[in-house]
Scaffold this motif. Structure first.
Motif, PDB file in Angstrom:
ATOM      1  N   SER A 159       0.841  -1.189   0.000  1.00 31.42           N
ATOM      2  CA  SER A 159       0.000   0.000   0.000  1.00 31.42           C
ATOM      3  C   SER A 159       0.877   1.240   0.000  1.00 31.42           C
ATOM      4  O   SER A 159       1.895   1.296   0.695  1.00 31.42           O
ATOM      5  CB  SER A 159      -0.925   0.011   1.222  1.00 31.42           C
ATOM      6  OG  SER A 159      -1.700   1.196   1.259  1.00 31.42           O
ATOM      7  N   ALA A 160       0.443   2.205  -0.781  1.00 29.87           N
ATOM      8  CA  ALA A 160       1.210   3.451  -0.890  1.00 29.87           C
ATOM      9  C   ALA A 160       0.914   4.409   0.252  1.00 29.87           C
ATOM     10  O   ALA A 160       1.741   5.261   0.584  1.00 29.87           O
ATOM     11  CB  ALA A 160       0.915   4.125  -2.231  1.00 29.87           C
ATOM     12  N   ASN A 161      -0.261   4.292   0.871  1.00 29.68           N
ATOM     13  CA  ASN A 161      -0.643   5.300   1.856  1.00 29.68           C
ATOM     14  C   ASN A 161      -1.062   4.728   3.205  1.00 29.68           C
ATOM     15  O   ASN A 161      -1.477   5.456   4.090  1.00 29.68           O
ATOM     16  CB  ASN A 161      -1.788   6.171   1.305  1.00 29.68           C
ATOM     17  CG  ASN A 161      -3.065   5.370   1.114  1.00 29.68           C
ATOM     18  OD1 ASN A 161      -3.021   4.156   0.943  1.00 29.68           O
ATOM     19  ND2 ASN A 161      -4.197   6.051   1.148  1.00 29.68           N
ATOM     20  N   GLU A 162      -0.981   3.400   3.400  1.00 26.69           N
ATOM     21  CA  GLU A 162      -1.346   2.813   4.675  1.00 26.69           C
ATOM     22  C   GLU A 162      -0.290   1.797   5.096  1.00 26.69           C
ATOM     23  O   GLU A 162       0.453   1.256   4.263  1.00 26.69           O
ATOM     24  CB  GLU A 162      -2.714   2.095   4.594  1.00 26.69           C
ATOM     25  CG  GLU A 162      -3.887   2.998   4.241  1.00 26.69           C
ATOM     26  CD  GLU A 162      -4.256   3.959   5.360  1.00 26.69           C
ATOM     27  OE1 GLU A 162      -3.646   3.877   6.437  1.00 26.69           O
ATOM     28  OE2 GLU A 162      -5.148   4.799   5.146  1.00 26.69           O
ATOM     29  N   THR A 163      -0.228   1.507   6.389  1.00 31.73           N
ATOM     30  CA  THR A 163       0.690   0.496   6.905  1.00 31.73           C
ATOM     31  C   THR A 163       0.144  -0.893   6.608  1.00 31.73           C
ATOM     32  O   THR A 163      -1.041  -1.155   6.789  1.00 31.73           O
ATOM     33  CB  THR A 163       0.854   0.649   8.431  1.00 31.73           C
ATOM     34  OG1 THR A 163       1.358   1.942   8.715  1.00 31.73           O
ATOM     35  CG2 THR A 163       1.816  -0.405   8.977  1.00 31.73           C
ATOM     36  N   VAL A 164       0.996  -1.785   6.131  1.00 26.79           N
ATOM     37  CA  VAL A 164       0.613  -3.167   5.862  1.00 26.79           C
ATOM     38  C   VAL A 164       1.174  -4.048   6.972  1.00 26.79           C
ATOM     39  O   VAL A 164       2.358  -3.963   7.308  1.00 26.79           O
ATOM     40  CB  VAL A 164       1.130  -3.644   4.491  1.00 26.79           C
ATOM     41  CG1 VAL A 164       0.850  -5.134   4.294  1.00 26.79           C
ATOM     42  CG2 VAL A 164       0.493  -2.841   3.368  1.00 26.79           C
TER      43      VAL A 164
END
Length: 528
Positions: A159-164
């Motif tokens: 994900s570019a904008n959230e923590t995985v």
């Protein structure tokens, strides 16, 4: 092994079957009830190695991978990319280091419907669809160079904008393709034993997908296996019938042209009726496990309990709950009064209570419970609860729930007007530092009163998790051993088993609605 607790009305499998888009909403706005310290993260709901059984006859077989967005920022928009790992990566991270035998399926034999997925504001998750070309994958499996390998599609999310969550970011989809998949149509089947003692013959259904002759074999579960996987999770005293009480062919051949096959079992009704009468606390079953006896045939649903009943019962929904009230129980939180649980409005409101020191001004006073007065005596057949609401409010789902009934006709703890308000209408939290001495004294008195009541446990729901997929309506059926006693009960006792007290989810537990179905007929005769 499927978890042995009552499944919500809409299961994940059903949701997959009706999905028409690659990303369907499975969430709701729950940010207002989630503690601020929850972190946001993206996860694959089921990670690791996942077997995907299919038959050549399935053709293009669609499988859904649920993706979840956890945390308080549900109104944010999460951008997710599905990354298919190649053979070199699989060799380096699995085959060469863990001794696995994975072979990545050629890209021409599967379709990922959308590599770029957006979980929109207000959604707590969505599903990514993968379609397998079952016939071509089966042909690929037959090649000599693939002998001994498991054919897989390894998916990783970024994900570019959230923590995985790195521990739950990879799903290795193992395509188990065979000429035939065999499956039992049901996991449970009730068998009505003839009242006159004559032999009772019943059938259960085996389903086959694929135009090949297949053989299956049946074994009876061991007592330990039955206890660990059914009796303990369901809180029912199952007992296995002795071989002398039934006759059944253990080996079955299903013809190539057959899609369904009815397999007969003949029961010694007189012997089983005697067992049921002499052991009213036991539920006698023939618990079977089906295995494939034909190379290239795999099993899907492979276990069934044939449950023997001395009577046949039908149930009627109790829709008028206007006369219901709470007799007594543990304190309700200010925004979760008792009467919400039978107001008939499925709006997410419900009775909420707490049990431990983690929540402000609370103390561990034991498991929350409530005794509901239905106003009239009924023969209770099934009890249901609604937990969560539209995939929201899931952080207050208990770990489990126990249900009880009683022959007592008048339970009167002699609550004063002030005490009734303390339990419910005022939603008293206690004083600024702890639950008040006044409430603790009342709680102690009510628990002592309740201990004098002869309660009969009729079922449990266990193993629930705090996640959106756990939201739904759950039902328990009163076991035959209790139904055979024909108990007429005016009261239902509900005891909540909270999540671990050390977790935020253990702070409080909530039931949105309580339902009941009464016994309508016994062997065709009305029950009033």
């Amino acid at each position: 092994m499927t978890p042995k607790y009552i499944i919500p009305a809409l299961s994940l499998a059903a949701a997959m079957a009706v999905a028409s888009t690659s990303c369907s909403d499975i969430g709701d706005d729950y940010s207002s009830i989630v503690p601020a310290q929850y972190n946001n993260s993206i996860t694959i709901k089921e990670s690791g190695l996942i077997e995907v059984p299919m038959s050549v006859a399935d053709g293009q077989y669609c499988y859904e991978v649920p993706l979840l967005k956890n945390g308080v920022a549900i109104q944010s928009e999460a951008e997710i990319v599905l990354d298919v790992m190649n053979q070199e990566w699989i060799d380096e991270n699995y085959n060469n280091t863990q001794g696995t035998h994975y072979r990545v399926i050629p890209a021409t034999m599967y379709t990922i419907h959308d590599y770029h997925i957006t979980i929109r504001p207000g959604q707590s998750g969505c599903s990514a669809r993968v379609t397998f070309d079952a016939p071509h994958i089966f042909n690929e499996m037959q090649k000599p160079e693939n002998d001994g390998y498991d054919m897989v599609v390894p998916l990783r999310i970024v994900s570019a904008n959230e923590t995985v969550n790195s521990a739950r970011s990879l799903a290795i989809l193992h395509a188990v393709v065979s000429p035939v998949v065999v499956s039992l149509q049901d996991e449970r089947q009730k068998i009505k034993i003839n009242d006159d003692g004559s032999a009772t013959t019943a059938t259960f259904v085996i389903e086959k997908r694929g135009e090949y002759t297949s053989k299956v074999h049946f074994d009876v579960m061991s007592a330990d296996y039955l206890e660990q996987n059914y009796s303990i999770p369901e809180d029912i005293n199952y007992r296995i019938l002795s071989p002398s009480t039934y006759q059944m062919e253990a080996d079955v051949e299903i013809p190539a042209e057959a899609t369904f096959l009815n397999h007969p079992v003949t029961f010694d009704a007189a012997a089983i009726s005697s067992l049921i009468e002499a052991n009213p606390d036991y539920t006698f079953v023939l618990p079977l496990i089906m295995t494939s006896a034909t190379e290239g045939t795999v099993t899907d649903r492979s276990e069934i309990l044939l449950i023997c009943n001395s009577h046949e019962y039908t149930f009627i929904d109790v829709t008028d709950r206007t006369g219901w009230k709470v007799a007594y129980g543990t304190i309700a939180m200010p925004y979760g009064r008792y009467d919400f649980i039978f107001d008939g409005v499925e709006d997410g409101e419900g009775w909420m209570s707490y049990i431990n020191d983690n929540f402000p001004n609370s103390q561990n006073l034991g498991r929350p419970y409530v005794v509901v007065d239905m106003g009239n005596r009924s023969m209770v057949g099934e009890i249901g609860v609604k937990l969560g609401h539209n995939n929201g409010y899931y952080d207050v789902i208990p770990y489990g729930i126990d249900f009880y009934i009683t022959t007592a006709t008048d339970l009167d703890p002699k609550l004063t007007y002030t005490e009734e308000g303390l339990l419910n209408s005022r939603g008293n939290w206690g004083n600024d530092v702890s639950v008040s001495d006044e409430y603790i004294a009342l709680d102690t008195r009510l628990r002592e009163f309740d201990a004098t009541v002869d309660w009969v446990k009729v079922g449990s729901i266990t193993g629930l998790r705090n996640e959106p997929s756990a939201c739904g309506t759950y039902w328990i059926t009163v076991p035959p051993a209790v139904l055979n006693r024909a108990i007429m009960s005016r009261y239902i006792k509900v005891v909540l088993i909270p999540q671990l007290p050390s977790s935020e989810a253990g702070n409080r537990s909530k039931i949105h609605e309580l339902y009941m179905r009464r016994v309508g007929t016994i062997d065709g005769n009305p029950v009033y």
